[in-house]
Write a protein that holds these residues in place. Sequence first.
Motif, short mmCIF file in Angstrom:
data_model
loop_
_atom_site.label_atom_id
_atom_site.label_comp_id
_atom_site.label_asym_id
_atom_site.label_seq_id
_atom_site.Cartn_x
_atom_site.Cartn_y
_atom_site.Cartn_z
N VAL A 60 0.87 -1.18 0.00
CA VAL A 60 0.00 0.00 0.00
C VAL A 60 0.91 1.23 0.00
O VAL A 60 2.12 1.11 0.19
N SER A 61 0.33 2.39 -0.19
CA SER A 61 1.15 3.59 -0.38
C SER A 61 2.08 3.89 0.79
O SER A 61 3.16 4.41 0.60
N ASP A 62 1.68 3.56 2.01
CA ASP A 62 2.52 3.89 3.17
C ASP A 62 3.12 2.66 3.86
O ASP A 62 3.50 2.72 5.01
N GLY A 63 3.19 1.54 3.15
CA GLY A 63 3.79 0.35 3.75
C GLY A 63 3.22 -0.94 3.18
O GLY A 63 3.08 -1.08 1.96
N THR A 64 2.84 -1.84 4.06
CA THR A 64 2.32 -3.14 3.66
C THR A 64 1.09 -3.47 4.49
O THR A 64 1.13 -3.36 5.73
N LYS A 65 0.03 -3.86 3.84
CA LYS A 65 -1.16 -4.34 4.54
C LYS A 65 -0.97 -5.84 4.76
O LYS A 65 -0.70 -6.59 3.82
N VAL A 66 -1.09 -6.28 6.02
CA VAL A 66 -0.94 -7.68 6.38
C VAL A 66 -2.30 -8.20 6.82
O VAL A 66 -2.94 -7.61 7.71
N THR A 67 -2.76 -9.28 6.20
CA THR A 67 -4.03 -9.88 6.60
C THR A 67 -3.83 -11.37 6.85
O THR A 67 -3.01 -12.01 6.21
N ARG A 84 -7.58 -12.05 19.00
CA ARG A 84 -6.61 -11.41 19.90
C ARG A 84 -5.19 -11.95 19.66
O ARG A 84 -4.22 -11.20 19.68
N GLY A 85 -5.08 -13.24 19.41
CA GLY A 85 -3.77 -13.82 19.13
C GLY A 85 -3.15 -13.27 17.86
O GLY A 85 -1.96 -12.95 17.80
N MET A 86 -3.98 -13.15 16.82
CA MET A 86 -3.48 -12.61 15.56
C MET A 86 -3.12 -11.14 15.70
O MET A 86 -2.11 -10.68 15.16
N GLU A 87 -3.93 -10.38 16.44
CA GLU A 87 -3.62 -8.96 16.68
C GLU A 87 -2.30 -8.84 17.44
O GLU A 87 -1.48 -7.97 17.14
N SER A 88 -2.08 -9.70 18.42
CA SER A 88 -0.83 -9.69 19.17
C SER A 88 0.35 -9.97 18.26
O SER A 88 1.40 -9.31 18.36
N SER A 89 0.20 -10.92 17.35
CA SER A 89 1.27 -11.23 16.40
C SER A 89 1.59 -10.02 15.53
O SER A 89 2.76 -9.71 15.28
N LEU A 90 0.55 -9.32 15.05
CA LEU A 90 0.77 -8.13 14.23
C LEU A 90 1.46 -7.02 15.01
O LEU A 90 2.35 -6.34 14.50
N LYS A 91 1.06 -6.84 16.28
CA LYS A 91 1.70 -5.81 17.11
C LYS A 91 3.18 -6.15 17.32
O LYS A 91 4.04 -5.26 17.28
N ASN A 92 3.47 -7.41 17.57
CA ASN A 92 4.88 -7.81 17.75
C ASN A 92 5.68 -7.62 16.47
O ASN A 92 6.84 -7.21 16.52
N LEU A 93 5.08 -7.91 15.33
CA LEU A 93 5.75 -7.68 14.06
C LEU A 93 6.03 -6.20 13.86
O LEU A 93 7.13 -5.82 13.46
N ALA A 94 5.06 -5.36 14.17
CA ALA A 94 5.25 -3.91 14.02
C ALA A 94 6.39 -3.42 14.92
O ALA A 94 7.22 -2.62 14.49
#
Length: 98
Positions: A60-67, A84-94
Amino acid sequence: MAFVHERANAKGKSGGDRDVFTGRFVELLPDTRIVEEIAFDTADPAISGTMRITTQLIPVSDGTKVTFSAENVPSGISADDHRRGMESSLKNLAKLLE
């Protein structure tokens, strides 16, 4: 691999405060898609079985959309816990990438 929960009252799928699991990559398309199969180490039939997690990476224009999408999620894992587990994984990746 194991996820160790930090909350004092967390109940792990494998017992105690841990979710122990094995996994394998089914498909790896660099910068595009990751497909994994995951099975928890547990005696609980409600959490047994192999689920498939697909991660899509879309520029995406300002980075990457991860789904994420998940198939064959064991009945003992609620949709809310899984989210919640998937959100936690995304936060850790960020955190890792920032």
